[in-house]
Motif scaffolding. Structure first.
Motif: not given
Length: 104
Positions: A47-57, A59-75
């Motif tokens: 169910d992969m959408p098309t477009g480009v990732i415009t934002a994420q949470a 932020e890049p470079g943050s330290l998180v636990h393995p298996g955490s969710a990476l939320a993305v906003w897609i144009d």
């Protein structure tokens, strides 16, 4: 309980990537790619959408636990259908009805 630095992973920068490329980067880093809604499930290949990732949470470079969710906003790529529709007519002049509202 104390956590060691190696117990965390660094969030990759997926902004500007296609959703499929961002999913591969997230999988490689040990994260789950998902939509921005709080109740969004993981984005799956079927169910992969098309477009480009415009934002994420987070932020890049943050330290998180393995298996955490990476939320993305897609144009989303609208395939030439014109994108978001906005009114093209001129907006009303805010001073145009001044006489109606002037009570002096």
């Amino acid at each position: 309980m104390f956590r060691r630095h190696r117990d965390f992973i660094t969030v990759p920068n997926v902004i500007g990537m296609s959703p499929s490329k961002a999913k591969r980067a997230a999988d490689h880093a040990g994260l789950r790619l998902r939509g921005p809604e709080a109740d969004a499930g993981p984005i799956v290949e079927s169910d992969m959408p098309t477009g480009v990732i415009t934002a994420q949470a987070p932020e890049p470079g943050s330290l998180v636990h393995p298996g955490s969710a990476l939320a993305v906003w897609i144009d989303r790529d609208d395939e030439g259908r014109g994108g978001t529709r906005e009114p093209r007519r001129p907006l009303p002049d805010p001073k145009g009805n001044k006489a109606v509202f002037d009570t002096r």
